[in-house]
Scaffold this active site. Sequence first.
Site, PDB file in Angstrom:
ATOM      1  CB  CYS A 198      -0.900  -0.159   1.072  1.00 46.89           C
ATOM      2  SG  CYS A 198      -2.492   0.955   0.722  1.00 46.89           S
ATOM      3  CD  GLU A 210      -1.235  -6.475   5.155  1.00 45.36           C
ATOM      4  OE1 GLU A 210      -1.012  -6.834   3.974  1.00 45.36           O
ATOM      5  OE2 GLU A 210      -1.431  -5.346   5.395  1.00 45.36           O
ATOM      6  CG  HIS A 223      -3.475  -3.517   3.172  1.00 45.24           C
ATOM      7  ND1 HIS A 223      -2.234  -3.370   4.056  1.00 45.24           N
ATOM      8  CD2 HIS A 223      -4.219  -2.594   2.627  1.00 45.24           C
ATOM      9  CE1 HIS A 223      -2.565  -1.963   4.172  1.00 45.24           C
ATOM     10  NE2 HIS A 223      -3.322  -1.648   3.397  1.00 45.24           N
TER      11      HIS A 223
HETATM   12  N1  GLN Z   1      -1.948   6.801   2.975  1.00 45.97           N
HETATM   13  C1  GLN Z   1      -1.995   6.061   1.633  1.00 45.97           C
HETATM   14  C2  GLN Z   1      -3.490   6.170   0.811  1.00 45.97           C
HETATM   15  O1  GLN Z   1      -4.393   6.623   1.679  1.00 45.97           O
HETATM   16  C3  GLN Z   1      -1.762   4.432   1.667  1.00 45.97           C
HETATM   17  C4  GLN Z   1      -2.658   3.843   2.795  1.00 45.97           C
HETATM   18  C5  GLN Z   1      -2.274   2.633   3.279  1.00 45.97           C
HETATM   19  O2  GLN Z   1      -1.224   2.207   3.149  1.00 45.97           O
HETATM   20  N2  GLN Z   1      -3.153   1.693   3.575  1.00 45.97           N
HETATM   21  O3  GLN Z   1      -3.274   5.946  -0.172  1.00 45.97           O
END
Ligand code: GLN
Length: 534
Positions: free
Chosen positions: A378, A506, A504
């Site tokens: 992410c 995970e 994600h």
């Molecule tokens: N801050 C980033 C976004 O909102 C990544 C978010 C995250 O890593 N879950 O896109």
Amino acid sequence: MPKFIFVTGGVVSSLGKGITAASVARLLKSHGLSINIVKCDPYINVDAGTMAPLQHGEVFVTDDGAETDLDLGYYERFLNINTCRNNNITAGKIYQSVISKEREGKYLGQTVQVIPHITNEIKNRFLQASKGYDITIIEIGGTVGDIESLPFLEAARQMRPDRNHNDTIYIHVTLIPYLSSSDELKTKPTQHSVNKLREIGIDPDIIVCRTEKTISREIKNKIALFCSVPQEAVIEAPNAPSIYHVPDILKKQGIDEQIMMLLRLRSKKWDYEEWESYVNKLEQSSNWPSVKIAIAGKYTQLKDSYKSLVEAISQAGIANSVNIDFSFLDVQNKNFYTDIKKVAGIVVPGGFGDRGIEDKINTVKFARENNVPFLGICLGMQCAVIEFARNVLDLKKANSTEFNQKTPHKVVDIMEEQKTIKEKGGTMRLGAYPCALKSYTLARKIYGKNIIKERHRHRYEFNPKYMKACLKKGLIVSGIHKKMNLPEIVELKNHPWFIAVQFHPEFKSRPLSSHPLFDSFIAAAKGAEKTQKT
Ligand code: GLN
């Protein structure tokens, strides 16, 4: 009639109620019973999405895009199921729904009160969650005696008189502290917390005692006597070698048999082999070589902030027959750049806000230039894109608009539909989205299929305008969400293992089915470790 098991907690928080509930669920599932499991959170937040990870641990995301308590992660991992938004009930959700019904005029003429309106709303959700299942396990967050959890406990109490007596049972998880000065285990806090439960009208059927020392027969007798349960219903829960040993520990004391007897249910089969063999592997793991993996983030003081990530990496360790030696490296710590050189694989995990962002970008640079296996998740992928744009495409001022709105090269940008959103709660790109994998890429090879579905939680995206330029210089977009033309996975062509994903992964790794991406990452790190040692 659906059956209910309520799990409450006493004396202190963080006793492992979630793990107890999940372990009981695992055992009952192994008996061939169909199980649903729900977490009640007494806070007023509508969901966990607006809470800082350093306060409550990670925000777990479900397929249907709910931002939930991390206990749902335990439920998914222990039961190998996908939960959904109905598996997490918060006080915020309950009040929001009752208040909007009141405004709609659904309670015209009535005074809307905690009992019966709030409690009825809670009970309706319990009943809804139980549809189609033999047993529904409901874990009530917080500690008995907290003001916040009272409406949930009252609803749990009402469930027994509302229905057949044998359809509902109560398990109380409590602490038996050890006093080293007098070399004694103390039962008084447990007695008090059971009394507190009784004041509310709940008589526990089973007491699970968290303890650091073995509980003697005398102490068990004492707890049984004071808490009016049979002695075998006093279950000892010592600190376990791993959370995955807990079902076994409870099973050995017959918790599953007692539950089925109390609920008048019969075992349909006994299918526990897979779980047992996973736990056996865990036991052998102490003899395995270790691989040092860095999690380079900024929520490193609270390990629960990266709960699912740590689980996914550990599970990949088991799949690769290695122990994971985790290095939680705060990117802003003064030793960071020395410590990062000592690891065999680097993960830059998800995160929000610009604190430490330049250090995360430098971490990616280090992994890219030194051929260290790298997994970006992410925000980690966004950092990988920014780093590549700055240092390979030579767009020195490239950035994400999350950190600099005026950057001339918005390589990571907010999506069009996000621009008009004002409310923060539940408005990110959330939940599972399909992603098409490009042929002849590492990602395609790892997943072994063309379409995958992974869970998202972010507002910003790799700006597709820069895809071509990146590709030309060796950063391939190997996964894409076609409908919205959003790059979801990037990988480096000339690097032993460098993958960054916008989702994600995970959240979908389970002990009984570890995640291919993590498996492959750890396999690469294991290789790198060998190279470094020789
Ligand atoms: N801050 C980033 C976004 O909102 C990544 C978010 C995250 O890593 N879950 O896109």
